[in-house]
Design a protein around this motif. Structure first.
Motif, mmCIF file in Angstrom:
data_model
loop_
_atom_site.group_PDB
_atom_site.id
_atom_site.type_symbol
_atom_site.label_atom_id
_atom_site.label_comp_id
_atom_site.label_asym_id
_atom_site.label_seq_id
_atom_site.Cartn_x
_atom_site.Cartn_y
_atom_site.Cartn_z
ATOM 1 N N ASP A 1 19.324 16.544 51.091
ATOM 2 C CA ASP A 1 20.347 17.552 50.750
ATOM 3 C C ASP A 1 20.592 17.604 49.246
ATOM 4 O O ASP A 1 20.757 18.674 48.663
ATOM 5 C CB ASP A 1 21.683 17.227 51.465
ATOM 6 N N GLU B 1 17.677 19.290 47.436
ATOM 7 C CA GLU B 1 17.686 20.739 47.708
ATOM 8 C C GLU B 1 18.787 21.427 46.910
ATOM 9 O O GLU B 1 18.593 22.522 46.372
ATOM 10 C CB GLU B 1 17.856 20.986 49.208
ATOM 11 N N SER B 2 19.925 20.751 46.800
ATOM 12 C CA SER B 2 21.001 21.375 46.035
ATOM 13 C C SER B 2 20.640 21.427 44.540
ATOM 14 O O SER B 2 20.963 22.404 43.849
ATOM 15 C CB SER B 2 22.312 20.635 46.325
ATOM 16 N N LEU B 3 19.940 20.393 44.041
ATOM 17 C CA LEU B 3 19.457 20.435 42.643
ATOM 18 C C LEU B 3 18.494 21.601 42.445
ATOM 19 O O LEU B 3 18.552 22.303 41.439
ATOM 20 C CB LEU B 3 18.705 19.142 42.300
ATOM 21 N N ALA B 4 17.611 21.792 43.426
ATOM 22 C CA ALA B 4 16.609 22.865 43.313
ATOM 23 C C ALA B 4 17.290 24.233 43.278
ATOM 24 O O ALA B 4 16.846 25.134 42.579
ATOM 25 C CB ALA B 4 15.624 22.789 44.473
ATOM 26 N N PHE B 5 18.355 24.395 44.011
ATOM 27 C CA PHE B 5 19.032 25.704 44.070
ATOM 28 C C PHE B 5 19.875 25.945 42.816
ATOM 29 O O PHE B 5 19.809 27.007 42.205
ATOM 30 C CB PHE B 5 19.909 25.807 45.325
ATOM 31 N N ASN B 6 20.650 24.933 42.444
ATOM 32 C CA ASN B 6 21.628 25.140 41.360
ATOM 33 C C ASN B 6 21.040 24.976 39.966
ATOM 34 O O ASN B 6 21.651 25.413 38.995
ATOM 35 C CB ASN B 6 22.794 24.164 41.520
ATOM 36 N N GLY B 7 19.905 24.304 39.866
ATOM 37 C CA GLY B 7 19.362 24.030 38.536
ATOM 38 C C GLY B 7 20.092 22.871 37.895
ATOM 39 O O GLY B 7 20.930 22.213 38.529
ATOM 40 N N ILE C 1 13.300 28.132 37.203
ATOM 41 C CA ILE C 1 14.354 28.202 38.226
ATOM 42 C C ILE C 1 14.995 26.824 38.406
ATOM 43 O O ILE C 1 16.205 26.699 38.537
ATOM 44 C CB ILE C 1 13.775 28.691 39.580
ATOM 45 N N LEU C 2 14.145 25.785 38.389
ATOM 46 C CA LEU C 2 14.671 24.433 38.617
ATOM 47 C C LEU C 2 15.585 23.975 37.474
ATOM 48 O O LEU C 2 16.425 23.112 37.660
ATOM 49 C CB LEU C 2 13.535 23.431 38.798
ATOM 50 N N ILE C 3 15.414 24.555 36.312
ATOM 51 C CA ILE C 3 16.322 24.207 35.209
ATOM 52 C C ILE C 3 17.564 25.099 35.237
ATOM 53 O O ILE C 3 18.694 24.616 35.223
ATOM 54 C CB ILE C 3 15.612 24.362 33.839
ATOM 55 N N LYS C 4 17.342 26.405 35.327
ATOM 56 C CA LYS C 4 18.478 27.337 35.175
ATOM 57 C C LYS C 4 19.194 27.678 36.484
ATOM 58 O O LYS C 4 20.256 28.284 36.462
ATOM 59 C CB LYS C 4 17.976 28.628 34.525
ATOM 60 N N GLY C 5 18.584 27.323 37.594
ATOM 61 C CA GLY C 5 19.191 27.651 38.883
ATOM 62 C C GLY C 5 18.697 28.983 39.409
ATOM 63 O O GLY C 5 18.232 29.834 38.640
ATOM 64 N N LYS D 1 20.039 26.783 51.426
ATOM 65 C CA LYS D 1 19.168 25.674 51.836
ATOM 66 C C LYS D 1 17.731 26.173 52.064
ATOM 67 O O LYS D 1 16.766 25.561 51.590
ATOM 68 C CB LYS D 1 19.735 25.063 53.121
ATOM 69 N N SER E 1 16.005 26.816 48.738
ATOM 70 C CA SER E 1 15.613 25.558 48.070
ATOM 71 C C SER E 1 14.372 24.971 48.720
ATOM 72 O O SER E 1 13.458 24.504 48.040
ATOM 73 C CB SER E 1 16.697 24.499 48.168
ATOM 74 N N LEU F 1 10.764 24.075 46.942
ATOM 75 C CA LEU F 1 10.165 22.738 46.944
ATOM 76 C C LEU F 1 8.821 22.720 47.677
ATOM 77 O O LEU F 1 7.896 21.992 47.292
ATOM 78 C CB LEU F 1 11.151 21.728 47.546
#
Lengths: 380, 113
Positions: free
Chosen positions: A14, A17-23, B24-28, B80, B83, B87
């Motif tokens: 979780d 995944e939250s890191l991947a979404f929020n940056g 995307i992984l940096i800025k969201g 979710k 994301s 990944l």
């Protein structure tokens, strides 16, 4: 333990995944403390691969918060993705353990468990400089083993210190060589053969520790001259033609999702080398730019040297730039094989000319008065 | 197109995907502009032509999920799902890159035999 690993895996999954979404813009010190908690749990549950990936993810996030210029996006993405893949596998741990115990064990990883071995005769044949700003500095020394069960193998010794402002890897060469008799500095091992007793040794990874066991003894062979032809001759074992490289390294190699984009496969000794040209690949900011040196050599398969433009490699890059256009060939280069970008790529560890080994990544070492005084007055 | 050019192009396409996802992984995900997104949409077609069907499938699914993000606040399960797609795409691109490198090197070495 079963329930716990699943529970921890769900939390890590979780979180990634939250890191991947929020940056990374929402990452804070409090936020990354969670990784320390996950890391602690993963280590306790003996999920070593997951713990290692979490440790590196933690390092990169801290670097991002502290100093964005030393943050490495490729390393971050690699370890974020590893944490996610491993935690995803462990979410249904029981199923995985029952149906595929081998895969489960491989994903858990093993702790490096060194065993004490009695006698080694070793000669340094390569050096890699590590300079991760804000994290660690040091060297990986590549020894050729000349005796016993490990004969002809390349054994690695990692000498690292936590990063401090002003500390360079080269300064470590003036540190005491642990367990040495007579007392010496690390620099000595660059030119002399050493004999070692009771060294901790990890067979699977070919790692030795000169410093970990107080009962270890490191004897410097003072008689061994700088003429290293014996060890150079033995490097011939790593001189391979195309067929031999294929058979040894590629024929049965299986790719896994956890492979680094540039994973080391083996070592190679290349002879009669000319550096034909070089170019810089990649744009600053997007990824680590890499210098690519085109070579010709005694065999007929194409080879390139790829050196990422990182702090620890700057001297190495300068030295190889100077070799372009040299009229006489370089007798030999001892390298790691790192296939990358569709090419058979090498990372150089040493250069051999006129039966002498040199380490192009080393900056000239200034005389160290402390070491000189110590050796003059034999102060321990 | 020669085999070497094909391989070079495949690496370039994978590189573009990786760079976009790194951003995307940096800025969201909220930083993704229409322009950026359309570049990723265009790549799905390219990936299909190159027979990278699994990667293309996941990129398409990622793009479709992005379209649903108009709904505010974005539902948790959609966040979710997005994301997970990111990944997955990163892992698949990494494996593909590794396989392509090893297969190219094998060819080089066989030629040298």
């Amino acid at each position: 333990m079963n329930v716990q690993l699943e529970k921890v895996a769900v939390q890590i999954k979780d979180y990634t995944e939250s890191l991947a979404f929020n940056g990374l813009n929402f990452v804070s010190n409090d936020n990354i403390k969670k990784i320390e908690f996950f890391l602690h749990n993963a280590s306790q549950l003996e999920a070593y691969r997951l713990a290692t990936s979490l440790r590196y993810l933690h390092i990169e996030l801290k670097r991002f918060l502290k100093n964005r210029s030393i943050f490495n996006i490729e390393r971050y993405v690699f370890f974020l993705s590893n944490c996610w893949l491993l935690s995803r596998a462990f979410v249904s741990e029981k199923d995985l353990r029952d149906k595929n115990p081998d895969i489960f064990n491989s994903l858990m990883g093993t702790q490096l468990n060194p065993k004490i071995r009695s006698k080694f005769i070793l000669k340094v044949v390569g050096i890699e400089k590590i300079h991760l700003e804000g994290t660690i500095v040091g060297f990986v020394f590549y020894f050729l083993s000349l005796f016993g069960k490990t004969r002809n193998k390349i054994l690695k010794w990692n000498l690292m210190l936590p990063y401090k402002t002003g500390v360079t890897p080269e300064s470590l060469l003036h540190h005491d060589l642990p367990n040495s008799d007579p007392s010496s500095v690390v620099n000595t091992i660059l030119s002399k053969y050493i004999e070692a007793d009771n060294l901790p040794y990890v067979e699977k990874e070919d790692i030795i520790y000169l410093e970990k066991n107080p009962k270890s003894k490191i004897y410097i062979d003072e008689e061994s001259s700088e003429d290293t032809h014996v060890s150079i001759k033995k490097l011939d074992k790593y001189y391979l033609n195309a067929k031999e490289i294929y058979q040894k390294n590629f024929k049965d190699y299986e790719v896994t999702p956890f492979d680094l984009p540039a994973s080391i496969l083996d070592y190679l000794y290349v002879k009669d080398v000319y550096v034909i040209d070089f170019q810089k690949e990649g744009i600053e900011g997007d990824r680590t730019p890499t210098f690519v040196f085109e070579l010709t050599h005694r065999e007929d398969y194409p080879l390139v040297i790829r050196i990422p433009e990182k702090q620890g490699n700057l001297k190495l890059i300068e030295e190889f730039k100077k070799l372009k256009g040299r009229r006489t060939s370089i007798d030999g280069i001892f390298c790691k094989i790192i296939p990358e970008n569709g090419q058979l790529s090498l990372y150089p560890l040493s250069i051999i000319n006129n039966n002498q080994i040199s380490y192009p990544n080393l900056k000239k070492i200034a005389r160290d008065n402390r070491a000189l005084l110590k050796s003059t007055y034999k102060i321990k | 197109m020669s085999q070497e050019e094909d391989i070079r192009e495949s690496f370039q396409v994978l590189d573009v995907i990786k760079l976009k996802l790194n951003e995307i992984l940096i800025k969201g995900i909220n930083s993704l502009s229409n322009e950026n997104n359309s570049e990723l949409v265009n790549l799905t077609q390219k990936l299909e032509e190159m027979n990278f069907s699994t990667l293309s499938k996941h990129l398409k699914s990622f793009n479709e999920k992005l379209k649903k993000m108009i709904q505010k606040p974005v539902p948790m399960n959609l966040k979710k799902d997005i994301s997970i797609e990111i990944l997955k795409i990163i892992s698949i691109a990494r494996i593909l890159e590794r396989i392509m490198t090893l297969e190219s090197v094998k060819k080089i070495l066989k030629r040298g035999n």
